[in-house]
Write a protein that holds these residues in place. Structure first.
Motif, PDB file in Angstrom:
ATOM      1  N   HIS A  76       0.799  -1.223   0.000  1.00  0.00           N
ATOM      2  CA  HIS A  76       0.000   0.000   0.000  1.00  0.00           C
ATOM      3  C   HIS A  76       0.828   1.267   0.000  1.00  0.00           C
TER       4      HIS A  76
ATOM      5  N   LYS B 217      -1.382   3.664   8.076  1.00  0.00           N
ATOM      6  CA  LYS B 217      -2.824   3.673   8.306  1.00  0.00           C
ATOM      7  C   LYS B 217      -3.518   4.742   7.469  1.00  0.00           C
TER       8      LYS B 217
ATOM      9  N   LEU C  99      -3.864   3.421   4.012  1.00  0.00           N
ATOM     10  CA  LEU C  99      -4.966   2.479   3.848  1.00  0.00           C
ATOM     11  C   LEU C  99      -6.283   3.231   3.687  1.00  0.00           C
TER      12      LEU C  99
ATOM     13  N   ARG D 221      -8.918   3.360   0.335  1.00  0.00           N
ATOM     14  CA  ARG D 221     -10.289   2.838   0.378  1.00  0.00           C
ATOM     15  C   ARG D 221     -11.153   3.452  -0.707  1.00  0.00           C
TER      16      ARG D 221
ATOM     17  N   VAL E 199      -9.796  -2.087   2.453  1.00  0.00           N
ATOM     18  CA  VAL E 199      -8.363  -2.255   2.279  1.00  0.00           C
ATOM     19  C   VAL E 199      -7.768  -2.690   3.613  1.00  0.00           C
ATOM     20  N   HIS E 200      -7.101  -3.796   3.563  1.00  0.00           N
ATOM     21  CA  HIS E 200      -6.460  -4.278   4.784  1.00  0.00           C
ATOM     22  C   HIS E 200      -4.975  -4.413   4.571  1.00  0.00           C
ATOM     23  N   THR E 201      -4.285  -4.318   5.661  1.00  0.00           N
ATOM     24  CA  THR E 201      -2.850  -4.569   5.597  1.00  0.00           C
ATOM     25  C   THR E 201      -2.633  -5.998   5.139  1.00  0.00           C
TER      26      THR E 201
END
Ligand SMILES: [Zn+2]
Length: 129
Positions: free
Chosen positions: A65, A86, A89, A93, A119-121
């Motif tokens: 990301h 963060k 992310l 989104r 969206v995730h790590t």
């Protein structure tokens, strides 16, 4: 009024590091490029890159990301907890802005609101040792 503020002039002995400030700080990818990277097929490739000794951590620890390489898994995990990551992310989104969407927004066709995506790590392998 105290001392007059002296703005750098010909007399100033200090050299200004203009070259340094302007040096392209290893430009990161644009968000739309990262969106492309997030497509599962591409992501898999990026997360499993061949060992490249010219790249930080031999290209083995890549944050999809943020488009950044890390020296090791620990550093990358630390990075996942940081604000930078963060924030990224959150930004990701939102779906990339497409031409079709621009046209809809301009009143051509029906407007479909901006979709957000999950969206995730990325997953990291825990079994390191
Ligand atoms: Zn990141």
């Amino acid at each position: 009024m105290g001392k007059s503020k002296q703005v750098g002039n010909h007399k100033s002995g200090k050299k200004k590091h203009i070259a340094k400030t302007w040096k392209t700080k290893r430009r990161t990818k644009d968000l739309d490029q990262i969106h492309a990277d997030m497509i599962p097929g591409n992501a898999a490739k990026l997360l499993k890159q061949e060992v490249d000794y010219d790249v930080t951590g031999s290209a083995q620890h890549y944050c999809l990301h943020c488009a950044r390489y890390f020296v090791d898994l620990k550093t990358m995990k630390e990075h996942f907890k940081t604000k930078v990551h963060k924030k990224r992310l959150k930004k990701l989104r939102e779906e990339p802005y497409t031409q079709a969407e621009a046209e809809r927004a301009a009143g051509m066709g029906s407007y479909i609101p901006h979709k957000t995506i999950e969206v995730h790590t990325q997953q990291v392998e825990e079994n390191m040792d």
